[in-house]
Design a protein around this motif. Structure first.
Motif, PDB file in Angstrom:
ATOM      1  N   GLY A 188       0.771  -1.239   0.000  1.00 22.68           N
ATOM      2  CA  GLY A 188       0.000   0.000   0.000  1.00 22.68           C
ATOM      3  C   GLY A 188       0.801   1.287   0.000  1.00 22.68           C
ATOM      4  N   GLY A 189       2.116   1.213  -0.277  1.00 19.51           N
ATOM      5  CA  GLY A 189       2.911   2.435  -0.349  1.00 19.51           C
ATOM      6  C   GLY A 189       2.926   3.175   0.969  1.00 19.51           C
ATOM      7  N   HIS A 190       2.655   4.469   0.912  1.00 20.41           N
ATOM      8  CA  HIS A 190       2.654   5.292   2.121  1.00 20.41           C
ATOM      9  C   HIS A 190       1.327   5.248   2.866  1.00 20.41           C
ATOM     10  N   GLY A 191       0.348   4.482   2.351  1.00 22.64           N
ATOM     11  CA  GLY A 191      -0.890   4.268   3.089  1.00 22.64           C
ATOM     12  C   GLY A 191      -2.018   5.217   2.761  1.00 22.64           C
ATOM     13  N   GLY A 192      -1.971   5.886   1.617  1.00 20.88           N
ATOM     14  CA  GLY A 192      -3.012   6.858   1.282  1.00 20.88           C
ATOM     15  C   GLY A 192      -4.393   6.250   1.170  1.00 20.88           C
ATOM     16  N   LEU A 193      -4.518   5.111   0.477  1.00 25.15           N
ATOM     17  CA  LEU A 193      -5.834   4.485   0.342  1.00 25.15           C
ATOM     18  C   LEU A 193      -6.328   3.968   1.690  1.00 25.15           C
ATOM     19  N   LEU A 194      -5.459   3.308   2.447  1.00 23.77           N
ATOM     20  CA  LEU A 194      -5.865   2.788   3.751  1.00 23.77           C
ATOM     21  C   LEU A 194      -6.309   3.917   4.666  1.00 23.77           C
ATOM     22  N   LEU A 195      -5.647   5.044   4.598  1.00 28.08           N
ATOM     23  CA  LEU A 195      -6.028   6.203   5.396  1.00 28.08           C
ATOM     24  C   LEU A 195      -7.456   6.634   5.065  1.00 28.08           C
ATOM     25  N   SER A 196      -7.783   6.693   3.782  1.00 31.37           N
ATOM     26  CA  SER A 196      -9.138   7.076   3.381  1.00 31.37           C
ATOM     27  C   SER A 196     -10.159   6.043   3.824  1.00 31.37           C
ATOM     28  N   VAL A 197      -9.822   4.767   3.713  1.00 32.41           N
ATOM     29  CA  VAL A 197     -10.737   3.695   4.130  1.00 32.41           C
ATOM     30  C   VAL A 197     -11.011   3.773   5.623  1.00 32.41           C
ATOM     31  N   LEU A 198      -9.973   4.001   6.423  1.00 32.88           N
ATOM     32  CA  LEU A 198     -10.156   4.066   7.877  1.00 32.88           C
ATOM     33  C   LEU A 198     -10.956   5.298   8.284  1.00 32.88           C
ATOM     34  N   HIS A 205      -9.999  -1.646  11.594  1.00 33.33           N
ATOM     35  CA  HIS A 205      -8.573  -1.564  11.916  1.00 33.33           C
ATOM     36  C   HIS A 205      -7.786  -1.820  10.636  1.00 33.33           C
ATOM     37  N   GLY A 206      -6.722  -1.044  10.407  1.00 34.73           N
ATOM     38  CA  GLY A 206      -5.943  -1.169   9.190  1.00 34.73           C
ATOM     39  C   GLY A 206      -4.562  -1.745   9.433  1.00 34.73           C
ATOM     40  N   VAL A 207      -4.097  -2.517   8.459  1.00 34.18           N
ATOM     41  CA  VAL A 207      -2.735  -3.056   8.469  1.00 34.18           C
ATOM     42  C   VAL A 207      -2.084  -2.643   7.158  1.00 34.18           C
ATOM     43  N   LEU A 208      -1.018  -1.871   7.245  1.00 38.13           N
ATOM     44  CA  LEU A 208      -0.279  -1.461   6.055  1.00 38.13           C
ATOM     45  C   LEU A 208       0.892  -2.420   5.884  1.00 38.13           C
ATOM     46  N   PHE A 209       0.838  -3.225   4.828  1.00 41.72           N
ATOM     47  CA  PHE A 209       1.816  -4.283   4.588  1.00 41.72           C
ATOM     48  C   PHE A 209       2.745  -3.843   3.467  1.00 41.72           C
ATOM     49  N   GLU A 210       3.999  -3.559   3.822  1.00 37.14           N
ATOM     50  CA  GLU A 210       4.949  -3.002   2.849  1.00 37.14           C
ATOM     51  C   GLU A 210       6.379  -3.368   3.247  1.00 37.14           C
ATOM     52  N   PRO A 212      10.200  -2.339   4.488  1.00 32.74           N
ATOM     53  CA  PRO A 212      10.613  -1.387   5.534  1.00 32.74           C
ATOM     54  C   PRO A 212      10.960  -0.003   5.011  1.00 32.74           C
ATOM     55  N   HIS A 213      11.672   0.095   3.889  1.00 32.33           N
ATOM     56  CA  HIS A 213      12.097   1.418   3.416  1.00 32.33           C
ATOM     57  C   HIS A 213      10.916   2.258   2.950  1.00 32.33           C
ATOM     58  N   VAL A 214       9.806   1.610   2.597  1.00 31.16           N
ATOM     59  CA  VAL A 214       8.600   2.336   2.199  1.00 31.16           C
ATOM     60  C   VAL A 214       7.823   2.778   3.441  1.00 31.16           C
ATOM     61  N   LEU A 215       7.738   1.896   4.412  1.00 35.08           N
ATOM     62  CA  LEU A 215       6.965   2.201   5.618  1.00 35.08           C
ATOM     63  C   LEU A 215       7.541   3.367   6.409  1.00 35.08           C
ATOM     64  N   ARG A 216       8.813   3.643   6.223  1.00 39.39           N
ATOM     65  CA  ARG A 216       9.411   4.772   6.952  1.00 39.39           C
ATOM     66  C   ARG A 216       8.720   6.094   6.627  1.00 39.39           C
ATOM     67  N   GLU A 217       8.079   6.174   5.480  1.00 42.71           N
ATOM     68  CA  GLU A 217       7.408   7.411   5.067  1.00 42.71           C
ATOM     69  C   GLU A 217       5.889   7.311   5.142  1.00 42.71           C
ATOM     70  N   HIS A 218       5.365   6.366   5.918  1.00 48.89           N
ATOM     71  CA  HIS A 218       3.909   6.158   5.943  1.00 48.89           C
ATOM     72  C   HIS A 218       3.172   7.377   6.489  1.00 48.89           C
ATOM     73  N   ARG A 219       1.879   7.469   6.132  1.00 46.24           N
ATOM     74  CA  ARG A 219       1.070   8.639   6.491  1.00 46.24           C
ATOM     75  C   ARG A 219      -0.052   8.309   7.477  1.00 46.24           C
ATOM     76  N   LEU A 220      -0.078   7.119   8.027  1.00 46.30           N
ATOM     77  CA  LEU A 220      -1.229   6.718   8.832  1.00 46.30           C
ATOM     78  C   LEU A 220      -1.383   7.532  10.107  1.00 46.30           C
ATOM     79  N   ALA A 221      -0.313   8.176  10.552  1.00 42.91           N
ATOM     80  CA  ALA A 221      -0.427   9.024  11.742  1.00 42.91           C
ATOM     81  C   ALA A 221      -1.384  10.184  11.508  1.00 42.91           C
ATOM     82  N   GLU A 222      -1.644  10.521  10.238  1.00 49.03           N
ATOM     83  CA  GLU A 222      -2.603  11.589   9.935  1.00 49.03           C
ATOM     84  C   GLU A 222      -4.013  11.242  10.415  1.00 49.03           C
ATOM     85  N   LEU A 223      -4.273   9.951  10.651  1.00 47.66           N
ATOM     86  CA  LEU A 223      -5.599   9.544  11.111  1.00 47.66           C
ATOM     87  C   LEU A 223      -5.905  10.104  12.492  1.00 47.66           C
TER      88      LEU A 223
END
Length: 344
Positions: A188-198, A205-210, A212-223
């Motif tokens: 899911g990359g940086h989690g943009g779609l999962l963020l909208s779904v949540l 509850h969401g699980v972003l499966f990616e 490690p180097h991609v998850l470092r820039e995830h956006r789920l904290a915006e939730l």
């Protein structure tokens, strides 16, 4: 002797050879678009029309060549030239600014990056051989190159986020989720779609499966609710986290059938009872009508091993992986949701 009539249009334009010539030179427009985006021209027009000489000085460009580039873009509604030779923003050019909501500049830089541009120039090789020229040009497969080149990876992931942000809320609304679902966003990359779904499903509850180097820039904290999401690292070719619903957006089109089946089968083995898979991709239609998916399909052909697929081709993948395709859901974007449930 009477004066000859003044022609009102270019001669012989009905001749299909002229249309073919225009098509053959069509690559110059995205080249001009990339140049304007890379130079940041739009950022210098936010206060109103400016003379090219001023723009050229500020962005570090040759005035005449910058003028010629913007003049071409203006023929398609990107920038506009007034009667005094000044250029102004249009609605499309506004989105090339870096300081506006919904900026599309990074998406343009990604789509015209040399990783796509150079391989597209070698499309003949892909057509002849059935394989992508990417590895020959860059010395390794597409995603290996991105994993080793941090700058290129940043261009890709930031560009993908910019391209996806306008469509993610629309796609999320089209997802039919059960109450309190565990939603796994696969690759899911940086989690943009999962963020909208949540955001749309406050009990989920969401699980972003990616990786490690991609998850470092995830956006789920915006939730703003860190207890509602989890990060999971791994390889979707070998495993998938357990869950009720698997989101797989713009992933399967990257890969050949064998690896797509592997991804889908891993999800099938991990899914909870009564779960489902939601593949978010273009679904190619039959016929000769224009279809953006048919354009992206050649991007996949030149750079990767995958392709865009028809409903029947998705159905075949699902069958091999232990899923049963139940429906294709339009989203109002260029992507559809291909839904599957465990086959019995």
């Amino acid at each position: 002797m009477e004066n000859s009539p003044v022609p009102t249009e270019r001669p012989a334009e009905a001749d299909p050879r002229f249309a073919l010539m225009d098509h053959a030179m069509g690559y110059l427009f995205p080249a001009a678009l990339r140049a304007a985006a890379a130079l940041g021209v739009a950022d210098h027009l936010g206060t109103g029309p400016r003379p090219v000489a001023e723009l050229a000085e500020e962005v570090g460009a040759d005035p005449l060549n910058l003028y010629r580039t913007l003049r071409l873009l203006a023929t398609r509604g990107i920038f506009a030239e007034d009667g005094t030779g000044r250029f102004a923003l249009t609605a499309a050019a506004e989105l090339l600014r870096t300081d506006v909501a919904g900026s599309f500049r990074s998406a343009i830089l990604m789509l015209t990056d040399r990783t796509f541009w150079l391989t597209a120039g070698e499309l003949e090789e892909a057509v002849r051989t059935g394989t992508s020229p990417f590895e020959r040009l860059f010395g390794m497969p597409f995603f290996d190159h991105f994993a080793r080149d941090a700058d290129t990876a940043a261009v890709f992931h930031v560009g993908m986020a910019a391209m996806s942000d306008p469509e993610n809320p629309v796609i999320a609304r089209a997802c039919d989720l059960p109450p309190e679902a565990v939603v796994v966003d696969v690759g899911g990359g940086h989690g943009g779609l999962l963020l909208s779904v949540l955001r749309d499903n406050p009990a989920s509850h969401g699980v972003l499966f990616e990786q490690p180097h991609v998850l470092r820039e995830h956006r789920l904290a915006e939730l703003g609710a860190d207890d509602r999401w989890t990060l999971a690292t791994g390889d979707f070719f070998t495993e998938a986290p357990p869950g009720d619903v698997y989101l797989i957006k713009r992933i399967l089109h990257d890969w050949d059938d064998e690896r797509c089946v592997r991804i889908l089968r891993n999800c099938r083995e991990a899914v909870y009872d009564q779960g489902r898979v939601l593949v978010v991709d273009a679904v190619i239609t039959q016929g000769n009508a224009p279809d953006p998916g048919k354009v992206i399909d050649l991007l996949m052909m030149s750079s990767l091993t995958g392709r865009e697929r028809t409903r029947a081709e998705f159905e075949a993948l699902f069958d091999q992986a232990g899923w049963r395709l139940t429906r294709v859901i339009p989203t109002g974007t260029r992507l559809s949701i291909v839904e599957g449930v465990p086959a019995t």
